[in-house]
Write an enzyme that holds these catalytic residues in place. Structure first.
Site, mmCIF file in Angstrom:
data_model
loop_
_atom_site.group_PDB
_atom_site.id
_atom_site.type_symbol
_atom_site.label_atom_id
_atom_site.label_comp_id
_atom_site.label_asym_id
_atom_site.label_seq_id
_atom_site.Cartn_x
_atom_site.Cartn_y
_atom_site.Cartn_z
ATOM 1 N N PHE A 108 0.811 -1.215 0.000
ATOM 2 C CA PHE A 108 0.000 0.000 0.000
ATOM 3 C C PHE A 108 0.845 1.267 0.000
ATOM 4 C CE2 PHE A 108 0.820 -0.059 4.539
ATOM 5 C CZ PHE A 108 0.657 1.258 4.969
ATOM 6 N N LYS A 109 2.098 1.164 0.452
ATOM 7 C CA LYS A 109 2.962 2.342 0.482
ATOM 8 C C LYS A 109 3.174 2.934 -0.902
ATOM 9 C CE LYS A 109 3.564 1.402 4.878
ATOM 10 N NZ LYS A 109 4.822 1.180 5.573
ATOM 11 N N ASP A 110 3.043 2.108 -1.954
ATOM 12 C CA ASP A 110 3.219 2.613 -3.321
ATOM 13 C C ASP A 110 2.216 3.712 -3.660
ATOM 14 O OD1 ASP A 110 5.355 0.907 -4.173
ATOM 15 O OD2 ASP A 110 3.928 -0.721 -4.476
ATOM 16 N N THR A 141 7.742 0.321 3.529
ATOM 17 C CA THR A 141 8.019 1.719 3.188
ATOM 18 C C THR A 141 9.326 1.844 2.422
ATOM 19 O OG1 THR A 141 6.782 2.676 5.028
ATOM 20 C CG2 THR A 141 8.561 3.997 4.146
#
Length: 459
Positions: A108-110, A141
């Site tokens: 999800f950090k993308d 991250t």
């Protein structure tokens, strides 16, 4: 739109300055002076594609970037995702699973870091100069940040990870990037140690200024801002599908940045009835929302390593709102926590810290059982972090509001945990391609001065 520090000792600055500043000079975190109320925009926004929605949300906060430039930044950032919706929702059992792992590093950090990398590059092209990014990661991250800025001129990135405490694939995703501007540091300690080194280094304002340091961790406001978008997008899809009036989100939580984005979306007017905070054995946040006391404990290594955190950096932003946006009260709370290792908030009349939040804990056994259950019953494989969120969500289901569970990483990133849970692994070509690649990483002591010396020697 201007930005202020939670600790109140900084003059307001614009969005681009906020992005480049990262951690405020007074040690606080940046927030907008006021959050816009978007209630009247929700109907129109619900019909937009993900990039269109991202542009509309972000433009309210990035008022010093021309609209055409911002549109290009957004479009370029989400062109890197392998799903046309960017963040699709999938029905699994009684829940909607919001898949946030379709970016280049499968986490999800993308969603935020592809945007932030392009944003850094844009600002540097306009202003000149260089940026040296110092970051700390508990797993995802680091690789997302590295892939967001690898090869970009005028940017170096230094990522610290706790040696031996990320999954082997998470580590390889970072250390296999051999671009000249990428530096990986394996710190002899925990993620909290890495985060403390980062914050202490940023707290040395002279060093930070001299060496043009910037942040990609979720202390950077742009990270949290970009993450608010998928709350709006997923809520619109669920409300349209079910005809409900409100939704609730379950969020596996470590550093509080992801769930903070949902909290801010709710404050802006998105009809969220509950935020379900889910932790693993490192449960400082779930204990806080169930008791009102935020107290440190030892970090436990688990199969959901991105959540193996005891001091959540974004929690200060929440406390600022909880303190009525009174910086002096916030500083008193943080000073007390620094001195005593704990702080307490008075419970409200209903016996809760905050009526918007409920919280629970999913230990390793519960996580493994949840992965197996949803594979056996639904044919869907949850990664360990997502499984924690789903397990806790089961305790807070609502007849009136659909529950959206955030899927924060692709299960193929956690091979051994998946094999142990369901008897076989899952694969992804991006990860399979890493099997025999060359890697580069430098071991370093758990020491601020050692990290500073390394930075100076490699900038």
């Amino acid at each position: 739109m201007n930005y202020i520090s939670t600790r109140g000792q900084m003059a307001p600055i614009g969005f681009q300055d906020a992005v480049m500043t990262g951690l405020a000079p007074d040690g606080g975190l940046l927030l907008p002076e006021q959050l816009p109320n978007v209630t009247e925009k929700l109907d129109a926004w619900s019909k937009l594609s993900y990039p269109e929605l991202a542009f509309e949300v972000i433009r309210l906060f990035a008022t010093d970037i021309p609209a055409d430039d911002l549109q290009k930044l957004v479009n370029d950032s989400y062109a890197a995702f392998d799903h046309p919706e960017v963040a699709p929702s999938v029905a699994v059992g009684e829940f909607e699973i919001l898949e946030l792992f379709h970016g280049p590093t499968l986490a999800f950090k993308d969603v935020a870091l592809q945007f932030l990398g392009n944003l850094f590059e844009y600002i540097l092209e306009k202003r000149g100069g260089r940026l040296n990014i110092l970051g700390a990661t508990s797993g995802d991250t680091g690789s997302a940040a590295i892939h967001g800025v690898r090869g970009k001129p005028a940017i170096n990135i230094f990522i610290m990870h706790p040696e031996g405490r990320t999954s082997p694939l998470q580590e390889k995703q970072m250390t296999s990037v051999l671009d000249d501007n990428v530096f990986n540091l394996a710190v002899d300690g925990t993620f909290d140690d890495c985060q403390n080194i980062m914050k202490t280094t940023f707290g040395d304002v002279g060093f930070k200024t001299e060496h043009s340091l910037g942040s990609v961790n979720s202390v950077n406001w742009a990270r949290v801002l970009a993450q608010t978008v998928y709350y709006f997008y997923a809520a619109f899809k669920a409300l349209e599908k079910t005809g409900a009036k409100t939704v609730q989100f379950s969020v596996p939580t470590g550093n509080f940045g992801d769930i903070l984005a949902g909290y801010l979306a709710q404050r802006m007017g998105l009809p969220i009835s509950k935020l379900i905070l889910a932790t693993n054995e490192n449960d400082i946040l779930s204990r806080f929302f169930n008791s009102g006391t935020y107290g440190m404990a030892d970090v436990v290594s688990t199969i959901s390593p991105s959540m193996d955190i005891q001091v959540a950096s974004n929690f200060e932003r929440y406390l600022y709102y909880k303190a009525g946006q009174d910086a002096s009260k916030l500083v008193a709370l943080m000073d007390g926590f620094k001195e005593n290792g704990s702080l307490s908030i008075e419970l409200n009349e209903s016996g809760a810290v905050d009526d918007l939040f409920v919280a629970g804990r999913g230990d390793t056994a519960a996580t493994m059982a949840t992965i197996k259950k949803y594979h056996d019953q639904c044919g869907y494989v949850l990664d360990p972090h997502t499984a924690v969120g789903v397990y806790v969500a089961e305790q807070f289901k609502s007849a009136d509001a659909p529950t959206i569970c955030l899927a924060t990483a692709h299960p193929a990133k956690f091979t051994q945990a998946i094999i142990d849970a369901i008897g076989k692994g899952v694969h992804h070509p991006t990860l399979d391609a890493l099997a025999d690649v060359e890697t580069r990483c430098d071991a370093i002591a758990n020491d601020v001065d050692a990290v500073k010396e390394y930075l100076v020697g490699h900038i």
